[in-house]
Write a protein that holds these residues in place. Sequence first.
Motif, PDB file in Angstrom:
ATOM      1  N   GLY A  15       0.912  -1.238   0.204  1.00  0.00           N
ATOM      2  CA  GLY A  15       0.016  -0.278   0.451  1.00  0.00           C
ATOM      3  C   GLY A  15       0.645   1.103   0.158  1.00  0.00           C
ATOM      4  N   ASN A  16       2.119   1.168   0.520  1.00  0.00           N
ATOM      5  CA  ASN A  16       3.378   2.423   0.102  1.00  0.00           C
ATOM      6  C   ASN A  16       3.510   2.988  -1.018  1.00  0.00           C
ATOM      7  OD1 ASN A  16       2.345   2.427   2.756  1.00  0.00           O
ATOM      8  ND2 ASN A  16       4.789   2.134   3.963  1.00  0.00           N
ATOM      9  N   SER A  17       4.459   3.617  -0.954  1.00  0.00           N
ATOM     10  CA  SER A  17       4.827   4.048  -2.457  1.00  0.00           C
ATOM     11  C   SER A  17       6.049   3.842  -2.240  1.00  0.00           C
ATOM     12  CB  SER A  17       4.380   5.219  -2.793  1.00  0.00           C
ATOM     13  OG  SER A  17       3.208   5.656  -2.785  1.00  0.00           O
ATOM     14  N   LEU A  18       6.690   4.234  -3.309  1.00  0.00           N
ATOM     15  CA  LEU A  18       8.618   4.119  -3.782  1.00  0.00           C
ATOM     16  C   LEU A  18       8.839   5.157  -5.175  1.00  0.00           C
ATOM     17  CD1 LEU A  18      10.007   1.329  -3.121  1.00  0.00           C
ATOM     18  CD2 LEU A  18      10.516   3.052  -1.739  1.00  0.00           C
ATOM     19  N   ARG A  19       9.832   6.563  -5.414  1.00  0.00           N
ATOM     20  CA  ARG A  19       9.734   6.409  -6.730  1.00  0.00           C
ATOM     21  C   ARG A  19      11.069   6.127  -6.692  1.00  0.00           C
ATOM     22  NH1 ARG A  19      11.893  12.903  -7.603  1.00  0.00           N
ATOM     23  NH2 ARG A  19      10.503  12.706  -9.698  1.00  0.00           N
ATOM     24  N   LEU A  20      11.572   5.050  -7.738  1.00  0.00           N
ATOM     25  CA  LEU A  20      12.790   4.738  -8.093  1.00  0.00           C
ATOM     26  C   LEU A  20      13.286   6.470  -9.607  1.00  0.00           C
ATOM     27  CD1 LEU A  20      12.524   1.055  -9.172  1.00  0.00           C
ATOM     28  CD2 LEU A  20      12.693   2.530  -7.210  1.00  0.00           C
ATOM     29  N   SER A  21      14.325   6.105  -9.341  1.00  0.00           N
ATOM     30  CA  SER A  21      15.269   7.670 -10.372  1.00  0.00           C
ATOM     31  C   SER A  21      16.092   6.277 -11.210  1.00  0.00           C
ATOM     32  CB  SER A  21      16.270   8.256  -9.082  1.00  0.00           C
ATOM     33  OG  SER A  21      15.455   9.279  -9.028  1.00  0.00           O
ATOM     34  N   CYS A  22      16.770   6.936 -12.377  1.00  0.00           N
ATOM     35  CA  CYS A  22      17.966   6.309 -13.239  1.00  0.00           C
ATOM     36  C   CYS A  22      18.361   7.149 -13.713  1.00  0.00           C
ATOM     37  CB  CYS A  22      16.648   5.675 -14.303  1.00  0.00           C
ATOM     38  SG  CYS A  22      18.080   5.199 -15.632  1.00  0.00           S
TER      39      CYS A  22
END
Length: 127
Positions: A15-22
């Motif tokens: 239910g939580n969030s993550l933000r991936l960066s490239c």
Amino acid sequence: QVQFVESGGGLVQPGNSLRLSCAASGFNLKDYAIGWLRQAPGKERVGISCISASDSSTYYGDSVRGRFTISRDNARNMVYLQMNSLKPEDTAVYSCARFKDRRCSGSYYHILAYEFIGQGTQVTVSS
């Protein structure tokens, strides 16, 4: 040389969030479509999202559509994947990759559509 460095993975509860960066280097990011791929334990690596170079049109796999958002910042040579409402089945190593064209197409899900793939960042969704 072409290089991708992914970051932002980790352990999160369902239910939580993550933000991936490239972070992309070694080529002009603005000239290529870029995809996010993932490889779950015991499964093949597959594309889940792609963003085109010219008009930033996007593709999403059925399993992530409506929850994940891909974006790009050509000026910063960065591509992002915002992941919301995470599920245990999203557990995988996530990599970014250069698509073999300026525009994404229906083949975005297949690894052969990409020519350079980063090492990836681990995402684990578990309570």
